[in-house]
Design an enzyme around this catalytic site. Structure first.
Site, mmCIF file in Angstrom:
data_model
loop_
_atom_site.group_PDB
_atom_site.id
_atom_site.type_symbol
_atom_site.label_atom_id
_atom_site.label_comp_id
_atom_site.label_asym_id
_atom_site.label_seq_id
_atom_site.Cartn_x
_atom_site.Cartn_y
_atom_site.Cartn_z
ATOM 1 N N LYS A 80 0.794 -1.108 0.209
ATOM 2 C CA LYS A 80 -0.087 0.158 -0.068
ATOM 3 C C LYS A 80 0.787 1.157 -0.029
ATOM 4 O O LYS A 80 1.769 1.385 1.063
ATOM 5 C CB LYS A 80 -0.756 -0.072 1.250
ATOM 6 C CG LYS A 80 -1.767 1.330 1.483
ATOM 7 C CD LYS A 80 -2.682 1.272 2.469
ATOM 8 C CE LYS A 80 -3.526 2.439 2.656
ATOM 9 N NZ LYS A 80 -4.791 2.324 3.527
ATOM 10 N N LYS B 241 1.380 9.752 5.732
ATOM 11 C CA LYS B 241 1.512 8.587 6.253
ATOM 12 C C LYS B 241 2.782 7.910 5.465
ATOM 13 O O LYS B 241 2.823 6.725 5.587
ATOM 14 C CB LYS B 241 0.241 7.534 5.975
ATOM 15 C CG LYS B 241 -1.075 8.294 6.628
ATOM 16 C CD LYS B 241 -2.129 7.057 6.206
ATOM 17 C CE LYS B 241 -3.528 7.747 7.090
ATOM 18 N NZ LYS B 241 -4.710 6.817 6.875
ATOM 19 N N LYS C 286 -2.384 -1.523 -3.876
ATOM 20 C CA LYS C 286 -3.125 -0.176 -3.711
ATOM 21 C C LYS C 286 -2.228 1.197 -3.799
ATOM 22 O O LYS C 286 -1.463 1.313 -3.153
ATOM 23 C CB LYS C 286 -3.857 -0.360 -2.314
ATOM 24 C CG LYS C 286 -4.548 1.023 -2.016
ATOM 25 C CD LYS C 286 -5.361 0.598 -0.676
ATOM 26 C CE LYS C 286 -6.167 2.016 -0.481
ATOM 27 N NZ LYS C 286 -6.615 2.084 0.843
HETATM 28 N N1 LIG Z 1 -6.353 2.690 6.525
HETATM 29 C C1 LIG Z 1 -7.243 3.377 5.859
HETATM 30 C C2 LIG Z 1 -7.728 3.178 4.618
HETATM 31 N N2 LIG Z 1 -8.081 2.174 4.102
HETATM 32 C C3 LIG Z 1 -8.531 2.470 2.637
HETATM 33 C C4 LIG Z 1 -8.153 3.611 2.434
HETATM 34 C C5 LIG Z 1 -8.158 4.274 1.039
HETATM 35 C C6 LIG Z 1 -9.107 3.841 0.346
HETATM 36 C C7 LIG Z 1 -9.654 4.523 -0.809
HETATM 37 O O1 LIG Z 1 -9.074 5.763 -1.050
HETATM 38 O O2 LIG Z 1 -10.458 4.441 -1.564
HETATM 39 C C8 LIG Z 1 -7.526 4.095 3.227
HETATM 40 C C9 LIG Z 1 -7.020 5.659 3.504
HETATM 41 C C10 LIG Z 1 -5.692 5.683 4.160
HETATM 42 O O3 LIG Z 1 -4.842 4.956 4.031
HETATM 43 O O4 LIG Z 1 -5.408 6.874 4.220
#
Ligand SMILES: NCc1[nH]cc(CCC(=O)O)c1CC(=O)O
Ligand SMILES: [Mg+2]
Length: 329
Positions: free
Chosen positions: A196, A223, A254
């Site tokens: 991610k 983050k 992702k």
């Molecule tokens: N842990 C949180 C999380 N779970 C899924 C998403 C993003 C999903 C999206 O943008 O559709 C996020 C946001 C982030 O990491 O700040």
């Protein structure tokens, strides 16, 4: 050699094109993200995600029945937590009567065979919008994974089929798998957000849950100390292989579109199913451009989904799931 080889022969008409087509999108490909809020009879549109809504539990029932009747088989649950329940420790995340835990029961009750996946991360519960507990200018890794495993266990107890850790702390898959095994939840699976990236494409999602990270205690409002640098490639393989060793059943890349090279690398490197998350910003871009009349919404939607699957996705978490299935059925 030309003229013996003429590639256009196989593109002459839709009949032959459909016969030689490699990649077909079907309802089985999708995981449907659902945003859930407290209240009754609530269906509120998310400003930066036109056509996508937050639902209260009473309306979720009807929604998941509709999804099931369309052939969609999996939902991924996210909850919007009210500010007074947020703290630094993620206390509300492990509340057995919390919104997520009730949501799991509601969905499983309404459609028992629907595969229910739950988001496991602290950010919707964090006063700072971070996926970890903060102290001394740091995001504390091991204190966070201890809470995450408790959170995953509470989702399993509520009836979740898969827990989906989306935080990127080190070692959380091992912690979660170990606790689930110790507690007898052998059949609860883990879909790990294993690669991610620290992406700017999550903006609309953070609007949806009011979960944007803020600058606090010398920690910047991003983050980047836990999510991956978009510049890196081999690291995605290392992260993914580690999560498989630690017990992940399904791994994930992702976001989607900008990371299809990573999807293919990982598809070639692993022998577990690979999920791709086509994230909120990817959804918002298509909606915005097509509202302006600059792009053909349905064509671009299908092209992107097809490209994600062609790159190697075995399943796609997508806000377009319903629209895509309506279009192809
Ligand atoms: N842990 C949180 C999380 N779970 C899924 C998403 C993003 C999903 C999206 O943008 O559709 C996020 C946001 C982030 O990491 O700040
Ligand atoms: Mg990792």
């Amino acid at each position: 050699m030309y003229p013996l080889r003429r590639n256009r022969r196989l593109r002459t008409n839709e009949s032959i094109r459909s016969m030689v087509r490699d990649t077909i999108i079907s309802p089985n490909d999708f995981i449907v993200p659902l945003f859930i809020v407290e209240g009754k009879n609530v269906k509120e549109e998310i400003a930066s995600m036109p056509g996508y809504y937050r639902y209260s539990l009473d309306l979720i029932e009807k929604e998941v029945k509709e999804l099931w009747n369309m052939g969609l088989k999996s939902v991924l649950l996210f909850v919007k937590v009210s500010d007074d329940l947020k703290d630094n420790a993620g206390t509300e995340a492990i509340n057995p009567e919390g919104l997520m835990q009730r949501a799991v029961k509601t969905v499983k009750n309404a459609v028992p065979h629907m595969i229910v996946m739950t988001d496991v991360a602290l950010d919707p519960y964090s006063a700072y919008g971070h996926d970890g507990i903060i102290a001394d200018g740091k995001i504390l890794n091991d204190d966070t994974t201890a809470v995450l495993s408790g959170m995953a266990l509470s989702h399993a107890k509520a009836g979740a089929d898969f827990v989906a850790p989306s935080d990127m702390m080190d070692g959380r898959i091992f912690e979660i798998r170990s606790l689930l095994e110790d507690e007898g939840f052998h059949d609860t699976g883990i879909m790990s957000y294993s690669a991610k990236y620290a992406s700017a494409f999550y903006g609309p999602f953070r609007d949806a849950l009011d979960s944007a990270p803020v600058e606090a205690q010398n920690i910047p409002g991003d983050k980047k100390t836990y999510q991956m640098d978009p510049a890196n490639r081999d690291e995605a393989i290392r992260e993914t292989l580690m999560d498989i060793e630690e017990g992940a059943d399904i791994v994930m890349v992702k976001p989607g579109l900008c990371y299809l090279d990573i999807v293919r690398d990982i598809k070639n490197a692993v022998n577990v199913p690979v999920a791709v998350y086509q994230v909120s910003g990817e959804y918002a871009m298509i909606k915005a451009a097509s509202e302006k009349g600059w792009l053909d919404h349905d064509a671009v939607m299908m092209e992107q989904l097809t490209a994600i699957k062609r790159a190697g996705a075995n399943m796609i978490a997508s806000y377009f799931a319903k629209e895509a299935v309506k279009l192809i059925s």
